[in-house]
Every structure is written in structure tokens, then in C-alpha cells.
Write an enzyme that holds these catalytic residues in place. Sequence first.
Site, PDB file in Angstrom:
ATOM      1  N   CYS A   1      -4.284  -1.411  -1.847  1.00 21.87           N
ATOM      2  CA  CYS A   1      -4.463   0.291  -2.119  1.00 21.87           C
ATOM      3  C   CYS A   1      -5.514   0.460  -3.306  1.00 21.87           C
ATOM      4  O   CYS A   1      -4.820  -0.090  -4.505  1.00 21.87           O
ATOM      5  CB  CYS A   1      -3.112   0.992  -2.350  1.00 21.87           C
ATOM      6  SG  CYS A   1      -3.043   2.537  -2.813  1.00 21.87           S
TER       7      CYS A   1
ATOM      8  N   ASP B   1       0.963  -1.114   0.070  1.00 21.35           N
ATOM      9  CA  ASP B   1       0.003  -0.029   0.039  1.00 21.35           C
ATOM     10  C   ASP B   1       0.923   1.186  -0.050  1.00 21.35           C
ATOM     11  O   ASP B   1       2.200   0.890   0.118  1.00 21.35           O
ATOM     12  CB  ASP B   1      -0.950  -0.055   1.144  1.00 21.35           C
ATOM     13  CG  ASP B   1      -1.679   1.128   1.385  1.00 21.35           C
ATOM     14  OD1 ASP B   1      -2.218   1.480   0.347  1.00 21.35           O
ATOM     15  OD2 ASP B   1      -1.882   1.571   2.659  1.00 21.35           O
TER      16      ASP B   1
ATOM     17  N   HIS C   1      -8.003   2.521   4.042  1.00 18.34           N
ATOM     18  CA  HIS C   1      -7.724   3.231   5.385  1.00 18.34           C
ATOM     19  C   HIS C   1      -9.005   3.437   6.060  1.00 18.34           C
ATOM     20  O   HIS C   1      -9.246   3.449   7.263  1.00 18.34           O
ATOM     21  CB  HIS C   1      -7.324   4.783   5.172  1.00 18.34           C
ATOM     22  CG  HIS C   1      -5.818   4.851   4.997  1.00 18.34           C
ATOM     23  ND1 HIS C   1      -4.999   4.593   3.873  1.00 18.34           N
ATOM     24  CD2 HIS C   1      -4.717   5.254   5.778  1.00 18.34           C
ATOM     25  CE1 HIS C   1      -3.979   4.988   3.760  1.00 18.34           C
ATOM     26  NE2 HIS C   1      -3.583   5.522   5.012  1.00 18.34           N
TER      27      HIS C   1
END
Length: 264
Positions: free
Chosen positions: A74, A11, A188
Site C-alpha cells: 500500500c 494493504d 489499486h
Amino acid sequence: MKKDFSIGIFDSGIGGLTVANAIKKALPNESILYFGDTEHLPYGEKSAEAIQQFSKRITEFLITKECKLIIIACNTASSVAYDVVKQTAQGIPVINVIDPVVKHVATHCQNCHIGVIGTKGTTNSHVYPKKLHLLNAKAEVTSLATPLLAPMIEEGFFNDQLSQTVIESYLSSPQLMGIDKLILACTHYPLIQEAIQNYYQGKVDIIDSASQVSKAVKVLLENKSLLSNKEALYQFFVSDYTDSFEKSAKFFFHEEIHLEEIKL
Ligand code: DGL
């Protein structure tokens, strides 16, 4: 390729640890080698070319570490660098965080209105609407860039008044009015999932990539007879070490971890 080789996960920072954590829970015998490109964080604001270059270098690093599978944990890199990673991976299977989510949502929705929140890189790529419409032409998809969220979380602001204000301000945007499902298109965001759930009070189905990706990983390893039966080993690398990353990392992986710096 051996069964007890690690799963390589990367990521832009430590957000992808939410994916690593879901894999650890679903597949406790799998070793994980994690790389967080903290030197180049945030990816959401960078050009596609820059992210492709970073992703290529990270993939080459994961190959030197003998990974049996590479996960692009990601959304931003999955949006713009999936092909580059596949080309660089020398036949090692690659999973991005978008396809498992799209497949799940497209097959669990009829005439529904799907909201997508993510970085500018992810929303500007239009990858979610494009992929969702390939599988479900009737779905209405609206995206909203929420660029403050990842840096806010990375700095440790979640479950507090400041994060609550930022989250409410984004979720009350006109683009998200009337949605039935909300895709958390940034690795996140599981850290603020509770606040998002509270905002919608059960009226919107919230989908995060970590749980969908861990299911896809299990299926892939089973199909390729690559499931490990050894004790798992976890290793964590970042391209720029700071104490604050190491401190925040435990919220993402749900245990204390040691981050080792490596310059690629
Ligand atoms: N975790 C990254 C993602 O899923 C976003 C953070 C960043 O902008 O680097 O898109």
C-alpha cells in the site's frame, strides 16, 4: 527463519492483491499470506497516526504467522508507516512499494518530467518527490491526488464509462501536463492501467509498483538464500468480510480466492 515460510503482504484492502499476483507470477514457489485491512479502508483519507497503528497491529499478526518477509503493498502505508513496520518486524526484512519504483524511475530518466498519482495520504506526504530527488536531483516531479480512484475500483468500477470519465478528468489536470512518465502510486491502479495507457496513446511511460516490487522481492530472497522450492500455499485474510470484497478480489489476484475474516 525458514525458506518455506510465507511472504506476508498487507494493504488497506484488496488493492495489494495486484502486488501478490505479480509475486505469484514471478515466484511461483513462494507461499503468500495476505492481509487486507478492509475494516479501515480507505487509508488514503486517514491520519498518519491511525495508519501507523493499523500497520503495527498487522505486522504483529504477520509475525505470529511466521512470515519470512513483510511487504507493505500500500503506497499510503508505505509513505507514513514504513519505519513503524520495520521497528515492529523484529528483524524480518520489510519491503515497501515506493523504494523499488523510485529506484527504477530515477535511474531511467534524464531531465524528465514525472507525474505521480495516488491517494491524498501518499501525495500529501511528498514521499515520491523527496525520494526521487535524492537519487535524481534534475527530475521534475508533480503529484496529483486522485482520491476517487481507489474506492471506485474497489467497488468494481473499471473498464466502463463511469471509470473512463473519472480517469480522463484526473489525467487532464494541469499538474500532469507535459509529463514523460506517470507513476501509479496506488496498488489499486494496475486495474485501470489499460485505460490510462489508452489515454496517453504510448506517449507516456506508465509505471506500476507491482512489477517493480516483485523484482525487488526476488533479489532480496536470492541474496538472503530464502527462495522457496516447495509448492506454494496462498492464504487471504481481511479485517471485515463482505461478499463484494470476495467477488472483486478475483480481478486483483486473477483467480477465485476465499477471504477469511480476522479481527486484530
Ligand atoms: N491501495 C492503497 C495505496 O496503495 C490505497 C487505497 C486506500 O486509500 O486505502 O495507497
